[in-house]
Design a protein around this motif. Structure first.
Motif, PDB file in Angstrom:
ATOM      1  N   PHE A 123      46.278  52.498  21.273  1.00 46.54           N
ATOM      2  CA  PHE A 123      44.903  52.058  21.128  1.00 46.54           C
ATOM      3  C   PHE A 123      43.929  52.962  21.883  1.00 46.54           C
ATOM      4  O   PHE A 123      42.859  53.300  21.394  1.00 46.54           O
ATOM      5  CB  PHE A 123      44.744  50.619  21.633  1.00 46.54           C
ATOM      6  CG  PHE A 123      43.321  50.152  21.649  1.00 46.54           C
ATOM      7  CD1 PHE A 123      42.707  49.750  20.480  1.00 46.54           C
ATOM      8  CD2 PHE A 123      42.590  50.154  22.832  1.00 46.54           C
ATOM      9  CE1 PHE A 123      41.380  49.331  20.488  1.00 46.54           C
ATOM     10  CE2 PHE A 123      41.266  49.740  22.835  1.00 46.54           C
ATOM     11  CZ  PHE A 123      40.665  49.323  21.668  1.00 46.54           C
ATOM     12  N   PHE A 124      44.323  53.361  23.114  1.00 41.54           N
ATOM     13  CA  PHE A 124      43.380  54.084  23.965  1.00 41.54           C
ATOM     14  C   PHE A 124      43.324  55.580  23.677  1.00 41.54           C
ATOM     15  O   PHE A 124      42.467  56.273  24.174  1.00 41.54           O
ATOM     16  CB  PHE A 124      43.742  53.873  25.434  1.00 41.54           C
ATOM     17  CG  PHE A 124      43.458  52.474  25.901  1.00 41.54           C
ATOM     18  CD1 PHE A 124      42.162  52.095  26.186  1.00 41.54           C
ATOM     19  CD2 PHE A 124      44.476  51.555  26.048  1.00 41.54           C
ATOM     20  CE1 PHE A 124      41.881  50.806  26.617  1.00 41.54           C
ATOM     21  CE2 PHE A 124      44.205  50.269  26.474  1.00 41.54           C
ATOM     22  CZ  PHE A 124      42.908  49.888  26.762  1.00 41.54           C
ATOM     23  N   THR A 125      44.296  56.080  22.896  1.00 38.69           N
ATOM     24  CA  THR A 125      44.286  57.515  22.658  1.00 38.69           C
ATOM     25  C   THR A 125      43.577  57.806  21.348  1.00 38.69           C
ATOM     26  O   THR A 125      44.094  57.542  20.273  1.00 38.69           O
ATOM     27  CB  THR A 125      45.713  58.077  22.595  1.00 38.69           C
ATOM     28  OG1 THR A 125      46.495  57.178  21.807  1.00 38.69           O
ATOM     29  CG2 THR A 125      46.318  58.168  23.963  1.00 38.69           C
ATOM     30  N   SER A 126      42.374  58.340  21.467  1.00 37.27           N
ATOM     31  CA  SER A 126      41.648  58.708  20.253  1.00 37.27           C
ATOM     32  C   SER A 126      41.721  60.217  20.101  1.00 37.27           C
ATOM     33  O   SER A 126      41.534  60.956  21.055  1.00 37.27           O
ATOM     34  CB  SER A 126      40.188  58.270  20.366  1.00 37.27           C
ATOM     35  OG  SER A 126      39.587  58.897  21.471  1.00 37.27           O
ATOM     36  N   ALA A 180      50.131  47.866  21.776  1.00 34.42           N
ATOM     37  CA  ALA A 180      49.120  48.841  21.375  1.00 34.42           C
ATOM     38  C   ALA A 180      49.186  50.096  22.224  1.00 34.42           C
ATOM     39  O   ALA A 180      48.273  50.396  22.957  1.00 34.42           O
ATOM     40  CB  ALA A 180      47.734  48.218  21.478  1.00 34.42           C
ATOM     41  N   PRO A 181      50.279  50.834  22.134  1.00 35.79           N
ATOM     42  CA  PRO A 181      50.366  52.017  22.991  1.00 35.79           C
ATOM     43  C   PRO A 181      49.404  53.115  22.571  1.00 35.79           C
ATOM     44  O   PRO A 181      49.093  53.993  23.355  1.00 35.79           O
ATOM     45  CB  PRO A 181      51.828  52.470  22.827  1.00 35.79           C
ATOM     46  CG  PRO A 181      52.305  51.843  21.575  1.00 35.79           C
ATOM     47  CD  PRO A 181      51.451  50.666  21.284  1.00 35.79           C
ATOM     48  N   PHE A 214      52.657  43.821  30.030  1.00 34.31           N
ATOM     49  CA  PHE A 214      53.708  44.530  29.292  1.00 34.31           C
ATOM     50  C   PHE A 214      53.521  44.355  27.786  1.00 34.31           C
ATOM     51  O   PHE A 214      53.670  45.293  27.018  1.00 34.31           O
ATOM     52  CB  PHE A 214      55.082  44.026  29.706  1.00 34.31           C
ATOM     53  CG  PHE A 214      55.573  44.622  30.992  1.00 34.31           C
ATOM     54  CD1 PHE A 214      55.895  45.973  31.052  1.00 34.31           C
ATOM     55  CD2 PHE A 214      55.688  43.857  32.133  1.00 34.31           C
ATOM     56  CE1 PHE A 214      56.329  46.542  32.237  1.00 34.31           C
ATOM     57  CE2 PHE A 214      56.127  44.419  33.319  1.00 34.31           C
ATOM     58  CZ  PHE A 214      56.446  45.761  33.370  1.00 34.31           C
ATOM     59  N   ARG A 242      54.746  31.713  38.410  1.00 33.19           N
ATOM     60  CA  ARG A 242      54.511  31.474  36.994  1.00 33.19           C
ATOM     61  C   ARG A 242      53.315  32.297  36.534  1.00 33.19           C
ATOM     62  O   ARG A 242      53.344  32.987  35.511  1.00 33.19           O
ATOM     63  CB  ARG A 242      54.261  29.980  36.752  1.00 33.19           C
ATOM     64  CG  ARG A 242      54.377  29.595  35.293  1.00 33.19           C
ATOM     65  CD  ARG A 242      54.118  28.124  35.141  1.00 33.19           C
ATOM     66  NE  ARG A 242      52.732  27.900  34.881  1.00 33.19           N
ATOM     67  CZ  ARG A 242      52.293  27.339  33.766  1.00 33.19           C
ATOM     68  NH1 ARG A 242      53.160  26.948  32.859  1.00 33.19           N
ATOM     69  NH2 ARG A 242      51.025  27.145  33.571  1.00 33.19           N
ATOM     70  N   ARG A 243      52.254  32.219  37.330  1.00 38.34           N
ATOM     71  CA  ARG A 243      51.063  32.982  36.999  1.00 38.34           C
ATOM     72  C   ARG A 243      51.367  34.479  36.971  1.00 38.34           C
ATOM     73  O   ARG A 243      50.965  35.218  36.086  1.00 38.34           O
ATOM     74  CB  ARG A 243      49.973  32.679  38.052  1.00 38.34           C
ATOM     75  CG  ARG A 243      48.641  33.360  37.804  1.00 38.34           C
ATOM     76  CD  ARG A 243      47.919  32.827  36.598  1.00 38.34           C
ATOM     77  NE  ARG A 243      47.357  31.499  36.768  1.00 38.34           N
ATOM     78  CZ  ARG A 243      46.050  31.271  36.808  1.00 38.34           C
ATOM     79  NH1 ARG A 243      45.189  32.255  36.722  1.00 38.34           N
ATOM     80  NH2 ARG A 243      45.608  30.053  36.920  1.00 38.34           N
ATOM     81  N   VAL A 287      50.909  46.567  26.525  1.00 39.98           N
ATOM     82  CA  VAL A 287      51.359  47.951  26.485  1.00 39.98           C
ATOM     83  C   VAL A 287      52.253  48.191  25.277  1.00 39.98           C
ATOM     84  O   VAL A 287      52.120  49.183  24.566  1.00 39.98           O
ATOM     85  CB  VAL A 287      52.103  48.298  27.789  1.00 39.98           C
ATOM     86  CG1 VAL A 287      52.780  49.649  27.662  1.00 39.98           C
ATOM     87  CG2 VAL A 287      51.144  48.290  28.961  1.00 39.98           C
ATOM     88  N   MET A 331      49.206  24.529  46.995  1.00 33.17           N
ATOM     89  CA  MET A 331      49.676  25.758  46.355  1.00 33.17           C
ATOM     90  C   MET A 331      51.182  25.863  46.501  1.00 33.17           C
ATOM     91  O   MET A 331      51.699  26.009  47.581  1.00 33.17           O
ATOM     92  CB  MET A 331      49.005  26.973  47.014  1.00 33.17           C
ATOM     93  CG  MET A 331      49.283  28.246  46.294  1.00 33.17           C
ATOM     94  SD  MET A 331      48.320  29.605  46.968  1.00 33.17           S
ATOM     95  CE  MET A 331      49.244  30.016  48.412  1.00 33.17           C
ATOM     96  N   ASN A 391      54.049  27.955  41.153  1.00 34.04           N
ATOM     97  CA  ASN A 391      52.798  28.245  40.471  1.00 34.04           C
ATOM     98  C   ASN A 391      52.477  29.730  40.527  1.00 34.04           C
ATOM     99  O   ASN A 391      52.099  30.352  39.568  1.00 34.04           O
ATOM    100  CB  ASN A 391      51.640  27.479  41.140  1.00 34.04           C
ATOM    101  CG  ASN A 391      51.519  26.098  40.557  1.00 34.04           C
ATOM    102  OD1 ASN A 391      51.983  25.868  39.449  1.00 34.04           O
ATOM    103  ND2 ASN A 391      50.934  25.188  41.301  1.00 34.04           N
ATOM    104  N   PHE A 392      52.616  30.242  41.732  1.00 33.26           N
ATOM    105  CA  PHE A 392      52.274  31.654  41.919  1.00 33.26           C
ATOM    106  C   PHE A 392      53.116  32.543  41.021  1.00 33.26           C
ATOM    107  O   PHE A 392      52.614  33.381  40.308  1.00 33.26           O
ATOM    108  CB  PHE A 392      52.483  32.032  43.385  1.00 33.26           C
ATOM    109  CG  PHE A 392      52.238  33.480  43.650  1.00 33.26           C
ATOM    110  CD1 PHE A 392      50.942  33.957  43.764  1.00 33.26           C
ATOM    111  CD2 PHE A 392      53.293  34.383  43.736  1.00 33.26           C
ATOM    112  CE1 PHE A 392      50.704  35.285  43.992  1.00 33.26           C
ATOM    113  CE2 PHE A 392      53.052  35.712  43.954  1.00 33.26           C
ATOM    114  CZ  PHE A 392      51.761  36.164  44.086  1.00 33.26           C
ATOM    115  N   LYS A 448      51.061  37.005  33.861  1.00 36.23           N
ATOM    116  CA  LYS A 448      50.209  38.191  33.922  1.00 36.23           C
ATOM    117  C   LYS A 448      50.996  39.448  33.600  1.00 36.23           C
ATOM    118  O   LYS A 448      50.586  40.262  32.774  1.00 36.23           O
ATOM    119  CB  LYS A 448      49.623  38.331  35.326  1.00 36.23           C
ATOM    120  CG  LYS A 448      48.288  37.658  35.460  1.00 36.23           C
ATOM    121  CD  LYS A 448      47.691  37.944  36.815  1.00 36.23           C
ATOM    122  CE  LYS A 448      46.651  36.923  37.157  1.00 36.23           C
ATOM    123  NZ  LYS A 448      45.544  36.871  36.206  1.00 36.23           N
TER     124      LYS A 448
END
Lengths: 397, 447
Positions: B27-30, B24-25, B18, B8-9, B21, B1, B5-6, B13
């Motif tokens: 998407f979750f607000t219906s 689709a800012p 980001f 980069r991952r 976010v 390890m 690598n860490f 992520k």
């Protein structure tokens, strides 16, 4: 090139898929609402963290809830003072919980076995008493720390106008939920859940790396025989302390996330029964395995939410088809095990699991897998179950 | 390890998070509904969140009975109870706005965390449009905050802390029950008349928001009379054994014990205080006295013989002779075979008041309900003319001062009403120092 076996990568991918599909999978069970799904993810993180300490080193901490509480208080204070953005809150939660763990661990790890457990329990109860009564100005005692309209919130006070703000990630509220209709089933896609789930995946991945690392191997060696390590000249304290702090930071993250989903921090989050619940989750699912603690946390939170909701009236409804006398007797008996008596059920299940499946639910799943004749295949659970220690793994051999 | 690598991952992520976010800012607000949990055409769901375990379980059980009775009456079953005496005639026993009333229940366990989890499940899973319940002010304050955030109405059940409609008041929360300040204001004249103006008081206080404000209110009121406060000792909620707190009283020089306890705590502390012989003592040439600022019949029942002659205050008592109280006692008695407690009364009334506000406003929207309740004046609910004050969502009405009966005629006839303190004697300004510090804010319809 990631240094992990293919099967680990596969496990991780499968894990991500399952976690992403939880809203869909939980909906038919009546568990597909944001609060409960968030609990699944957050307590999963907590249990993974606990397992790094208990599953790898064998040190049974009976005070992990203290770190959870500390994380929550830190996060809520960050919401009150700085900003409703969850990032600073979570960073502070993890840091403060880490510092706490360093102090408590430094003292407690001077002893092992039962003495270690008692020391951590004592520290946790002390933290609880402090939060409940002595430090009332900081913790607001039994009522719990809440947001108020007149909090300073230096960075984004302009956003509040007569309305309590909600924790958010750069403007995206944690409680934002989109309800989607899938085959007539209402599926609630909640941002808070996916946010916590992302942390769950991250926590799972880090735990996996620790399990497979030389550091993890050293922790397993501590569990197997610490004296032998000491005799060969290895100083185990730094390793156990590191595991303890990592574990505490996991709990701090979980506590911070709890506050992000529902900005309230209460002292009862730190009480010793809460610590006991974490131990139950880990052992029920399978201590020392990667997936076990998450499964344990999910099962316990699901049972808590569902069983505690059934009252006598509901139970009576189940037995309506029976003659009156018999229905009353059955209702009387069953009602003791649901509603506020659901802990009785939990205790029974826990007893059965510990007696017959010392490796937890994961071992159960693996045994069933074995009976179904899939032993020869490369079974994920088997792979994970290989970490179960002790001689009870006959079914896999 | 390796480290690269860490990171980069990690970078990948974080980048993905980001990216998601940014992409689709929304998407979750219906925004399907105008407010949280808008009810369907045929039914509407209430959430009854009461303690079914812990120190206040007895109160919780009685509250649940009252809620179930209220739902029956709203749906036109039973004899209608106080719907017949209520001054507003909007409700007609056909549900609310033509919708049948249904309900779900939850257990608060008298813990803020558990209560909020239970309330969230009722709002998010069961679609409850209104949450009601209580018995612990800490829990009520916590759940009221949650309801404000979620955008549903919270009709507080039994919660007596000044903070509920004081520094922790919320625009979506309403309280019918009286509070610690009112208790103290009503009790003080009676205490002065019976025990004089020269007493030394020792406080035992439940260590949470209600206890704190109860202690503050009664200490201020008695000190105004000329009493001296010897000591104030905090006891944990649900302590069970109070002997370690009672022994120090014997040598403190105090001649009056004020028990700022409620529920099983009060039953235990009072019983133990009597067992320690406090009431048989003579201190400073006076008989030792015990005062319980907040009384209820359920507690009197639990403490049995020990309550005889002890003063306290209560929101309502089943022996009241007005038409409304009688109608409620009759309906409750027919259903369950015994008279209701004050907890049951306030919960029943709150449910009716909510239903009536919806019916009058013609809308389930929390903001419309709040508007209909603010400044609402009503009668025929057992407390005489009552005002729901708009400034802090607190009801103002008469307060009863009661005494443990010396010769009870039956097992429910334990308290006698010694004084009815008129509403204007217990009214205070919304910015009174004991209630200052919070803001109502604006009503939140959610969604």
């Amino acid at each position: 090139m990631f240094g992990s076996k293919i099967s680990d990568t596969t496990t991780l991918i499968l894990f991500v898929i399952v976690v992403a599909l939880i809203p869909l999978l939980a909906a038919p069970l009546g568990a597909g609402y944001p609060a409960l799904m968030q609990f699944f993810a957050i307590f999963g993180i907590l249990a993974i963290g606990f397992n790094i300490l208990f599953g790898l080193t064998g040190y049974l901490s009976f005070g992990h809830a203290a770190f959870l509480g500390v994380g929550s208080y830190s996060a809520v204070w960050m919401f009150k003072l700085l900003s409703m953005n969850v990032i600073p809150a979570l960073i502070l939660s993890i840091l403060i919980a880490g510092v706490f763990a360093l102090i408590i661990g430094f003292v407690s790890l001077r002893r092992s076995g039962i003495y270690f457990s008692i020391l951590t329990l004592a520290f946790a109860q002390m933290s609880y008493k402090l939060a409940y009564s002595v430090l009332t100005p900081i913790t607001n005692g039994e009522t719990g720390l809440q947001l108020a309209l007149d909090d300073p919130r230096i960075l984004d006070s302009a956003r509040t106008s007569g309305q309590l703000p909600t924790p958010n990630l750069f403007g995206l509220d944690m409680n934002a939920t989109r309800v989607v209709d899938v085959l007539g089933l209402e599926v609630q896609l909640n941002f808070g859940y996916f946010f916590s789930a992302a942390f769950l995946v991250l926590a799972f991945w880090i735990a996996m790396r620790i399990f497979r690392s030389p550091f993890g191997l050293m922790l397993k060696a501590v569990k197997t025989n610490q004296n032998r390590l000491n005799y060969t000249g290895v100083n185990t304290r730094p390793y156990t302390l590191a595991a303890f702090v990592i574990s505490g930071m996991y709990a701090g993250l979980a506590g911070g996330l709890l506050a992000c989903m529902d900005p309230l921090a209460g002292a009862e989050r730190m009480v010793w029964t809460a610590s006991g619940e974490i131990v139950l989750m880990t052992i029920l699912g399978g201590a020392g395995t990667l997936l076990g603690p998450i499964i344990g946390a999910t099962v316990i939170k699901f049972a808590e939410a569902k069983l505690s909701k059934f009252n006598e009236g509901v139970v009576h409804g189940w037995f309506d088809f029976l003659p009156d006398g018999l229905a009353d007797v059955l209702t009387w008996v069953v009602a003791k095990f649901v509603g506020d008596g659901w802990h009785l059920t939990l205790g029974l299940v826990f007893m059965l699991v510990v007696t017959f499946l010392p490796g937890g639910l994961v071992e159960g799943a693996r045994r069933i897998g074995g009976y179904l004749g899939r032993r020869g295949q490369k079974e994920d659970l088997e792979q994970l179950g290989s970490n179960v220690q002790g001689g009870k793994t006959t079914a896999a051999e | 390890m390796s480290k690269s690598n860490f990171s980069r991952r990690g970078v990948l992520k974080t980048g993905a998070a980001f990216g998601g976010v940014l992409a689709a800012p929304t998407f979750f607000t219906s925004a399907a509904n105008a407010f949280t949990n808008a009810p369907g055409a045929s039914s509407v769901t209430f959430g009854f969140n009461v303690p079914q375990s812990g120190a206040y379980a007895d109160e919780g059980a009685d509250e649940l009975r009252a809620y179930q009775l209220a739902v029956k009456h709203l749906n036109g079953e039973g004899d209608g109870g106080m719907l017949n005496t209520f001054s507003s005639r909007a409700l007609d026993g056909t549900g609310i706005l033509g919708r049948k009333v249904e309900y779900v229940t939850g257990d608060t366990q008298t813990k803020s965390d558990a209560a909020r989890a239970s309330a969230r499940s009722m709002i998010e899973q069961d679609g409850a449009i209104m949450i009601t319940g209580g018995s612990s002010s800490g829990v009520a304050v916590a759940v009221q905050g949650l309801c404000q955030e979620a955008g549903v109405i919270f009709m507080a059940g039994l919660t007596h802390s000044n903070d509920t409609t004081g520094k922790d008041k919320k625009a979506n929360g309403f309280r019918h029950f009286f509070n610690a300040y009112m208790s103290a204001a009503a009790l003080a004249p009676v205490l002065s008349a019976n025990y004089g103006n020269d007493r030394k008081a020792y406080h035992l206080t439940a260590d949470y928001t209600w206890g704190w404000t109860q202690e503050e209110s009664i200490a201020a009121a008695t000190e105004n009379l000329g009493w001296e406060t010897i000591n104030k000792v905090r006891t944990p909620l649900g302590a069970g054994d109070f002997s370690q707190y009672i022994t120090p009283i014997l040598n403190s020089g105090a001649d009056t014990l004020i028990l700022n306890h409620y529920g099983n705590d009060m039953v235990n502390s009072l019983t133990q205080a009597v067992q320690f012989g406090l009431r048989d003592r003579q201190v400073n040439g006076k008989d030792f006295q015990i005062v319980v600022p907040l009384y209820s019949r359920l507690m009197a029942q639990g403490a049995g013989e020990n309550v005889k002659g002890i003063f306290g205050s209560t929101n309502w008592h089943w022996s009241l002779q007005d038409e409304a109280s009688q109608a409620f006692v009759r309906a409750f008695g027919q259903e369950y075979g015994f008279p209701p407690s004050q907890a049951a009364h306030t919960c029943y009334v709150q449910t009716l008041l909510y239903a009536d506000a919806v019916q009058r406003g013609g809308d389930f929207n929390p903001c419309a309900v709040a508007e209909a309740l603010e400044g609402f004046e009503f009668d025929g609910m057992g407390n005489g003319p009552t005002l729901y004050r708009a400034a802090d969502h607190q009801c103002f009405k008469d307060v009863l001062v009661v005494k443990g009966k010396d010769n009870p005629s039956n097992q429910f006839d334990l308290l006698e009403v010694v004084d009815v303190t008129p509403a204007d004697q217990v009214t205070y300004a919304p910015d009174h120092p004991m209630f200052a510090g919070g803001e109502l804010g604006e009503c939140n319809p959610g969604a």
